[in-house]
Design a protein around this motif. Structure first.
Motif, PDB file in Angstrom:
ATOM      1  N   VAL A 166       0.805  -1.137   0.374  1.00  0.00           N
ATOM      2  CA  VAL A 166      -0.207  -0.199  -0.686  1.00  0.00           C
ATOM      3  C   VAL A 166       1.058   1.351  -0.040  1.00  0.00           C
ATOM      4  O   VAL A 166       1.602   1.065   1.199  1.00  0.00           O
ATOM      5  N   MET A 167       0.241   2.161  -0.625  1.00  0.00           N
ATOM      6  CA  MET A 167       1.035   3.683  -0.913  1.00  0.00           C
ATOM      7  C   MET A 167       0.646   4.747   0.475  1.00  0.00           C
ATOM      8  O   MET A 167      -0.497   4.790   0.254  1.00  0.00           O
ATOM      9  N   LYS A 168       0.986   4.522   0.325  1.00  0.00           N
ATOM     10  CA  LYS A 168       1.074   5.843   1.955  1.00  0.00           C
ATOM     11  C   LYS A 168       1.058   7.413   2.078  1.00  0.00           C
ATOM     12  O   LYS A 168       0.292   8.347   2.539  1.00  0.00           O
TER      13      LYS A 168
ATOM     14  N   ALA B 117     -10.652   1.980  -0.589  1.00  0.00           N
ATOM     15  CA  ALA B 117      -9.868   2.545  -1.969  1.00  0.00           C
ATOM     16  C   ALA B 117      -8.628   3.129  -0.742  1.00  0.00           C
ATOM     17  O   ALA B 117      -8.794   3.591  -1.117  1.00  0.00           O
ATOM     18  N   LYS B 118      -7.504   2.268  -2.206  1.00  0.00           N
ATOM     19  CA  LYS B 118      -5.887   2.678  -1.693  1.00  0.00           C
ATOM     20  C   LYS B 118      -5.874   2.414  -3.165  1.00  0.00           C
ATOM     21  O   LYS B 118      -6.002   1.800  -3.873  1.00  0.00           O
ATOM     22  N   PHE B 119      -4.174   3.027  -3.119  1.00  0.00           N
ATOM     23  CA  PHE B 119      -3.058   2.719  -4.088  1.00  0.00           C
ATOM     24  C   PHE B 119      -1.869   1.942  -3.660  1.00  0.00           C
ATOM     25  O   PHE B 119      -0.941   2.052  -2.255  1.00  0.00           O
ATOM     26  N   ALA B 120      -1.637   0.599  -4.396  1.00  0.00           N
ATOM     27  CA  ALA B 120      -1.027   0.093  -3.585  1.00  0.00           C
ATOM     28  C   ALA B 120       0.654  -0.399  -5.125  1.00  0.00           C
ATOM     29  O   ALA B 120      -0.315   0.140  -6.199  1.00  0.00           O
ATOM     30  N   ARG B 121       1.688   0.036  -4.568  1.00  0.00           N
ATOM     31  CA  ARG B 121       2.138  -0.514  -6.116  1.00  0.00           C
ATOM     32  C   ARG B 121       2.365  -1.817  -6.013  1.00  0.00           C
ATOM     33  O   ARG B 121       2.646  -2.624  -4.434  1.00  0.00           O
ATOM     34  N   ILE B 122       2.292  -2.470  -7.442  1.00  0.00           N
ATOM     35  CA  ILE B 122       1.979  -4.297  -7.048  1.00  0.00           C
ATOM     36  C   ILE B 122       3.716  -3.996  -8.461  1.00  0.00           C
ATOM     37  O   ILE B 122       4.083  -4.130  -9.025  1.00  0.00           O
ATOM     38  N   TYR B 123       4.100  -5.398  -8.288  1.00  0.00           N
ATOM     39  CA  TYR B 123       5.033  -5.738  -8.606  1.00  0.00           C
ATOM     40  C   TYR B 123       4.888  -7.130  -9.157  1.00  0.00           C
ATOM     41  O   TYR B 123       5.796  -7.201  -9.572  1.00  0.00           O
TER      42      TYR B 123
ATOM     43  N   LYS C 119       8.071  -3.582 -14.803  1.00  0.00           N
ATOM     44  CA  LYS C 119       7.985  -2.478 -14.317  1.00  0.00           C
ATOM     45  C   LYS C 119       6.768  -2.496 -13.446  1.00  0.00           C
ATOM     46  O   LYS C 119       5.636  -2.343 -13.611  1.00  0.00           O
ATOM     47  N   PRO C 120       7.148  -2.078 -11.738  1.00  0.00           N
ATOM     48  CA  PRO C 120       5.783  -1.944 -11.167  1.00  0.00           C
ATOM     49  C   PRO C 120       5.117  -0.825 -11.555  1.00  0.00           C
ATOM     50  O   PRO C 120       5.122   0.366 -12.201  1.00  0.00           O
ATOM     51  N   ALA C 121       3.615  -0.637 -11.280  1.00  0.00           N
ATOM     52  CA  ALA C 121       2.922  -0.020 -11.364  1.00  0.00           C
ATOM     53  C   ALA C 121       2.256  -0.046 -10.382  1.00  0.00           C
ATOM     54  O   ALA C 121       1.927  -0.756  -9.401  1.00  0.00           O
ATOM     55  N   ILE C 122       1.461   1.078  -9.398  1.00  0.00           N
ATOM     56  CA  ILE C 122       0.283   1.622  -9.527  1.00  0.00           C
ATOM     57  C   ILE C 122      -1.286   1.001  -9.516  1.00  0.00           C
ATOM     58  O   ILE C 122      -1.532   1.224 -10.282  1.00  0.00           O
ATOM     59  N   PHE C 123      -2.117   0.694  -8.109  1.00  0.00           N
ATOM     60  CA  PHE C 123      -2.947  -0.207  -9.224  1.00  0.00           C
ATOM     61  C   PHE C 123      -4.362   0.248  -7.778  1.00  0.00           C
ATOM     62  O   PHE C 123      -3.028   0.187  -7.095  1.00  0.00           O
ATOM     63  N   LEU C 124      -5.268   0.938  -8.354  1.00  0.00           N
ATOM     64  CA  LEU C 124      -6.452   0.376  -7.249  1.00  0.00           C
ATOM     65  C   LEU C 124      -6.489   0.007  -6.802  1.00  0.00           C
ATOM     66  O   LEU C 124      -7.065  -1.522  -7.159  1.00  0.00           O
ATOM     67  N   VAL C 125      -6.307  -0.322  -5.193  1.00  0.00           N
ATOM     68  CA  VAL C 125      -6.947  -1.866  -4.461  1.00  0.00           C
ATOM     69  C   VAL C 125      -7.718  -1.382  -3.779  1.00  0.00           C
ATOM     70  O   VAL C 125      -8.232  -0.211  -3.155  1.00  0.00           O
ATOM     71  N   HIS C 126      -8.816  -2.698  -3.058  1.00  0.00           N
ATOM     72  CA  HIS C 126      -9.422  -2.267  -1.659  1.00  0.00           C
ATOM     73  C   HIS C 126      -8.630  -3.029  -0.656  1.00  0.00           C
ATOM     74  O   HIS C 126      -8.376  -4.247  -0.252  1.00  0.00           O
ATOM     75  N   GLY C 127      -8.810  -2.072   0.742  1.00  0.00           N
ATOM     76  CA  GLY C 127      -8.442  -3.010   1.565  1.00  0.00           C
ATOM     77  C   GLY C 127      -6.857  -2.502   1.634  1.00  0.00           C
ATOM     78  O   GLY C 127      -6.292  -2.705   0.642  1.00  0.00           O
TER      79      GLY C 127
ATOM     80  N   ILE D 194     -12.600  -3.384 -12.325  1.00  0.00           N
ATOM     81  CA  ILE D 194     -12.418  -1.924 -12.835  1.00  0.00           C
ATOM     82  C   ILE D 194     -11.569  -2.042 -11.456  1.00  0.00           C
ATOM     83  O   ILE D 194     -11.409  -2.136 -11.035  1.00  0.00           O
ATOM     84  N   THR D 195     -10.806  -1.426 -12.669  1.00  0.00           N
ATOM     85  CA  THR D 195      -9.462  -0.941 -11.429  1.00  0.00           C
ATOM     86  C   THR D 195      -8.778   0.613 -12.119  1.00  0.00           C
ATOM     87  O   THR D 195      -9.157   1.003 -12.787  1.00  0.00           O
ATOM     88  N   LEU D 196      -7.936   0.949 -11.994  1.00  0.00           N
ATOM     89  CA  LEU D 196      -6.877   1.786 -12.593  1.00  0.00           C
ATOM     90  C   LEU D 196      -5.291   1.857 -11.989  1.00  0.00           C
ATOM     91  O   LEU D 196      -5.160   1.393 -11.371  1.00  0.00           O
ATOM     92  N   ARG D 197      -5.107   2.091 -12.953  1.00  0.00           N
ATOM     93  CA  ARG D 197      -3.667   1.594 -13.161  1.00  0.00           C
ATOM     94  C   ARG D 197      -3.012   2.696 -13.701  1.00  0.00           C
ATOM     95  O   ARG D 197      -3.171   3.690 -14.645  1.00  0.00           O
ATOM     96  N   LEU D 198      -1.683   3.097 -12.853  1.00  0.00           N
ATOM     97  CA  LEU D 198      -0.812   4.547 -12.554  1.00  0.00           C
ATOM     98  C   LEU D 198       0.369   4.119 -12.868  1.00  0.00           C
ATOM     99  O   LEU D 198       0.937   3.284 -12.447  1.00  0.00           O
TER     100      LEU D 198
END
Length: 165
Positions: free
Chosen positions: A17-19, A45-51, A64-72, A108-112
């Motif tokens: 999780v990204m703080k 809803a939170k953003f996490a860096r996914i590897y 390359k790690p990306a940031i995804f919308l996650v829950h919890g 559905i998600t959001l990728r950054l």
């Protein structure tokens, strides 16, 4: 973990999780809510860096790690969970603070995809292209030529023509 008919469409995300990024959940009155807006407004809803992620028994590391919308906050990665997913690895293969999230393929998600660098590299070169940037810097023939608002036109390549034709 029970094996089910729907297990083949499950995706498992591994990351942290990204703080420093938070969502406020405020409603935008100008637009109606869609699936993504609803997902962003959920309390967890939170953003996490996914590897990496697991799908159909395969562990895939992102290029390359990306940031995804996650829950919890995600669940702790345990050997039992990994075995249930069908992965032949243990929790020791992951960083201790990594978490795991479970989603369906059609959720559905959001990728950054964060990119950092100079404006010349991450904006101008990315959008204009290296060759066009060089023409711009050197004052090439196309500099100052009006362009359409659509996609940039690419020069047509010359076809080889023999003298026999």
């Amino acid at each position: 973990m029970d094996e089910t008919l729907l297990a083949g469409s499950t995706i498992w995300l591994f990351g942290r999780v990204m703080k420093d990024i938070t969502l406020d959940g405020k409603k935008t009155p100008a637009k109606p809510d869609g699936q993504l807006a609803g997902a962003l407004k959920q309390a967890e809803a939170k953003f996490a860096r996914i590897y990496s992620f697991a799908f159909e028994g395969n562990l895939i590391t992102l290029a390359k790690p990306a940031i995804f919308l996650v829950h919890g906050d995600g669940d702790k990665i345990e050997d039992k969970t990994l075995a249930g997913i069908g992965l032949a690895i243990t929790a020791a293969n992951f960083a201790q603070d990594f978490k795991i999230w479970q989603y369906e393929r059609d959720d559905i998600t959001l990728r950054l995809d964060p990119t950092s660098g100079t404006f010349g590299r991450v904006l101008i070169q990315q959008e204009v292209g290296k060759e066009s940037l060089q023409d711009y810097v050197r004052g090439g023939a196309d500099v100052g030529t009006p362009t359409s608002l659509g996609a940039a036109r690419r020069p047509r390549s010359r076809l080889f023509r023999s003298d026999d034709e």
